[in-house]
Design a protein around this motif. Sequence first.
Motif, PDB file in Angstrom:
ATOM      1  N   TRP A 203     -21.796   7.257  -6.356  1.00 34.99           N
ATOM      2  CA  TRP A 203     -23.129   7.748  -5.711  1.00 34.99           C
ATOM      3  C   TRP A 203     -23.960   8.468  -6.544  1.00 34.99           C
ATOM      4  O   TRP A 203     -25.155   8.161  -6.519  1.00 34.99           O
ATOM      5  N   GLN A 204     -23.508   9.217  -7.530  1.00 33.11           N
ATOM      6  CA  GLN A 204     -24.172   9.886  -8.489  1.00 33.11           C
ATOM      7  C   GLN A 204     -24.993   8.792  -9.153  1.00 33.11           C
ATOM      8  O   GLN A 204     -26.410   8.968  -9.366  1.00 33.11           O
ATOM      9  N   ASP A 205     -24.284   7.721  -9.730  1.00 33.70           N
ATOM     10  CA  ASP A 205     -25.084   6.601 -10.653  1.00 33.70           C
ATOM     11  C   ASP A 205     -26.229   5.979  -9.713  1.00 33.70           C
ATOM     12  O   ASP A 205     -27.171   5.601  -9.833  1.00 33.70           O
ATOM     13  N   ALA A 206     -25.940   5.996  -8.264  1.00 30.26           N
ATOM     14  CA  ALA A 206     -26.764   5.399  -7.263  1.00 30.26           C
ATOM     15  C   ALA A 206     -28.345   5.912  -7.547  1.00 30.26           C
ATOM     16  O   ALA A 206     -29.440   5.233  -7.427  1.00 30.26           O
ATOM     17  N   PHE A 207     -28.218   7.428  -7.779  1.00 33.79           N
ATOM     18  CA  PHE A 207     -29.540   8.066  -7.819  1.00 33.79           C
ATOM     19  C   PHE A 207     -29.927   8.135  -9.419  1.00 33.79           C
ATOM     20  O   PHE A 207     -31.005   9.040  -9.458  1.00 33.79           O
ATOM     21  N   PHE A 219     -27.498  -3.274  -3.871  1.00 32.00           N
ATOM     22  CA  PHE A 219     -27.123  -1.765  -3.594  1.00 32.00           C
ATOM     23  C   PHE A 219     -26.754  -1.686  -2.181  1.00 32.00           C
ATOM     24  O   PHE A 219     -25.600  -0.922  -2.078  1.00 32.00           O
ATOM     25  N   ALA A 220     -27.522  -2.261  -1.228  1.00 31.88           N
ATOM     26  CA  ALA A 220     -27.052  -1.731   0.121  1.00 31.88           C
ATOM     27  C   ALA A 220     -25.656  -2.280   0.773  1.00 31.88           C
ATOM     28  O   ALA A 220     -25.076  -1.559   1.257  1.00 31.88           O
ATOM     29  N   TRP A 221     -25.259  -3.640   0.122  1.00 36.69           N
ATOM     30  CA  TRP A 221     -24.139  -4.053   0.337  1.00 36.69           C
ATOM     31  C   TRP A 221     -22.990  -3.225  -0.261  1.00 36.69           C
ATOM     32  O   TRP A 221     -22.027  -2.921   0.257  1.00 36.69           O
ATOM     33  N   TYR A 222     -23.142  -2.813  -1.719  1.00 34.22           N
ATOM     34  CA  TYR A 222     -22.320  -2.014  -2.178  1.00 34.22           C
ATOM     35  C   TYR A 222     -22.075  -0.553  -1.772  1.00 34.22           C
ATOM     36  O   TYR A 222     -20.911  -0.060  -1.554  1.00 34.22           O
ATOM     37  N   ALA A 223     -23.093  -0.017  -1.031  1.00 38.05           N
ATOM     38  CA  ALA A 223     -23.157   1.162  -0.609  1.00 38.05           C
ATOM     39  C   ALA A 223     -22.186   1.098   0.724  1.00 38.05           C
ATOM     40  O   ALA A 223     -21.218   1.950   1.099  1.00 38.05           O
ATOM     41  N   PHE A 224     -22.649   0.085   1.552  1.00 38.86           N
ATOM     42  CA  PHE A 224     -21.952  -0.346   2.732  1.00 38.86           C
ATOM     43  C   PHE A 224     -20.352  -0.425   2.622  1.00 38.86           C
ATOM     44  O   PHE A 224     -19.620   0.105   3.353  1.00 38.86           O
ATOM     45  N   SER A 225     -20.001  -1.268   1.541  1.00 35.14           N
ATOM     46  CA  SER A 225     -18.602  -1.685   1.229  1.00 35.14           C
ATOM     47  C   SER A 225     -17.893  -0.288   0.756  1.00 35.14           C
ATOM     48  O   SER A 225     -16.478  -0.074   1.073  1.00 35.14           O
TER      49      SER A 225
END
Length: 258
Positions: A203-207, A219-225
């Motif tokens: 999640w740090q990487d995500a931003f 990204f949305a799929w991997y966040a959901f997963s």
Amino acid sequence: GNWTMGSLAVSEHFSLLWVGASWAVWLGCYWLGAWLLSLSRRYRSWHKGAQHHAKTTIPSYCFIIAVVPMSVYALANDAELAASRQLGSTPLSRLIINMATGYFLFDSLAVLLHMGSHGAQYLLHGVLCLVTYGMAAMFDVYHYWGPTFLLFEVTTLFINARWWFVQMENKDSMGYTLNGLLLIMAWLGVRIVFGLSQSYVFWQDAFSPASANVPTPIFAWYAFSNISLNLLNIFWFYKIMKSALGFFGGGKGKGKGA
């Protein structure tokens, strides 16, 4: 390939042939296991559901024995992979991701063809993993997280062993109790502590600026997963602990664990 997801085209490295080869290996393990088990008179006396479950533990063990050491090696030694956690891949990461995609394809089909023995939650788990690793294979995304979260499979060793202890009517043995304690320790250490701490890094990487190149649908799929997997891990840990407390408190566990 010309198929795209947002701004990302299918990777030049992706080939259904590698995924298919991986699937064929796990299917081969299943059939080899089925043949070896059929030599046992005790196995032949079990009902079809138990026989199928027994057979699926063979490719499961083979997959864990192959993929976990490779994943540990990749995380410890593949500097190129560590430097590109969002996009890109290395020969070793592609091998691991293709192995996993083929395995979860096998797993999903095995569950689908024997729904009476497994149930919907196992099909959901298999399909979630298949799509997650399949997208990583197709688009060269999040390859670093493949070997990271495949370390969760360590706990499956103890889940499979637990099933065998129960099936062989050895629930009163020291081995069953020891296996249960190792399952709790492995689940807490790998899926909860390691899993949540690595998810924090995800999640740090995500931003971070590097994530801007990852298309939003991916990204949305991997966040959901990631969220789903963490919730499942916590829920299953609760069930395992409830079963363990029943076992040690009342002399026998009523819950199924995981």
